[in-house]
Write an enzyme that holds these catalytic residues in place. Structure first.
Site, short mmCIF file in Angstrom:
data_model
loop_
_atom_site.label_atom_id
_atom_site.label_comp_id
_atom_site.label_asym_id
_atom_site.label_seq_id
_atom_site.Cartn_x
_atom_site.Cartn_y
_atom_site.Cartn_z
CB SER A 1 -0.97 -0.04 1.19
OG SER A 1 -1.92 1.00 1.10
CG ASP B 1 -6.98 -2.42 -4.29
OD1 ASP B 1 -7.67 -1.80 -3.48
OD2 ASP B 1 -5.74 -2.54 -4.19
CG HIS C 1 -5.49 -1.66 -0.52
ND1 HIS C 1 -4.98 -1.34 -1.77
CD2 HIS C 1 -4.79 -0.92 0.38
CE1 HIS C 1 -4.02 -0.43 -1.63
NE2 HIS C 1 -3.87 -0.18 -0.35
#
Length: 265
Positions: A95, A217, A245
């Site tokens: 991320s 996502d 995610h």
């Protein structure tokens, strides 16, 4: 302060194997890697840590000036590498840590053998023809909600970030991780995450890179992964058969296999 204590550094796996360093995302800690670690540990020396302000790090070392920008988190990565005298590191950033990994590798490219950017986004805000997935109003609302009721925000956002509504236990785990973070620290990290713009840093990456994205996502949609891939020369783009995610939780086998294939290749 000792970096191993400050960042709650743990090392596992093969002492004689190549080093894989796992960097967690916003509101998380190294525990969220636990499902991929056993597979990676079979071939690699696996190093995990918590950013200052996260997990079991030393909260007394946190300061807003340092951690209000992603460069502060990149310095944590480089501090861990220096403390453990790590070289030829395969740095895996999840991320927001994908861009932290880019910053760290751009600052000290000789330190890293490869980068694995897991569900990356160089900018969450839409900007002209660029589609990051969020308007400024979306981000302002997100940050205002976080300020007003952090626990409520955590409960609402975690299932969205995680995806996989048929597996609510995954969203519950992410919510619990968010709720373990001090709200004031989380607010600073969230602002650094969602208002950052690292698009200009992508073309300067000189380390072999794999971009791992999920088929679906809500936070970093596939077009964002393609954008990252297209702007890092000679990078590899892998679309995991995964939703959400956080594929290290929702699809750990596929995630570990993709990391291993690139790291060992």
């Amino acid at each position: 302060m000792d970096v191993r204590t400050r960042n709650n550094v743990t090392v596992t796996g093969r002492e004689d194997g190549p080093t894989v360093l796992l960097a967690h995302g916003f509101g998380c800690d190294q525990n969220l890697w636990r499902l991929v670690v056993p597979a990676l540990a079979e071939r690699f020396r696996v190093v995990l840590f918590d950013y200052v302000g996260s997990g079991k790090s030393d909260l007394s070392a946190w300061s807003e000036p340092r951690y209000s920008r992603l460069e502060g988190y990149a310095q944590d990565v480089l501090d861990v590498c220096a403390e453990l005298e790590l070289r030829e590191v395969v740095l895996v950033g999840h991320s927001v840590s994908a861009m932290v990994a880019v910053l760290a590798a751009n600052r000290e490219p000789a330190r890293f053998a490869k980068l694995v950017l897991l569900t990356p986004s160089p900018r969450y805000l839409d900007d002209g023809d660029y589609r990051g997935g969020f308007s400024r109003a979306d981000i302002d609302e997100l940050l205002d909600s976080l300020d007003a009721n952090y626990l409520g925000w955590s409960g609402a956002m975690a299932p969205v970030i995680m995806g996989n509504p048929e597996r609510p236990e995954l969203g519950e785990e992410l919510k619990d991780s968010f709720c373990r973070t001090d709200p004031a620290i989380a607010r600073v990290f969230a602002q650094a995450t969602f208002l950052s713009d690292n698009r200009a840093d992508l073309p300067t990456v000189a380390v072999p890179t794999a971009v791992l994205q999920c088929a679906e996502d809500a936070i970093a949609p596939p077009e964002v992964g393609r954008y990252v891939h297209e702007r890092i020369a000679d990078s590899v783009l892998v679309t995991l058969d995964a939703t959400g995610h956080c594929p290290q939780l929702s699809a750990p086998e596929a995630t570990a296999a993709a990391i291993t294939a690139f790291a060992a290749g």
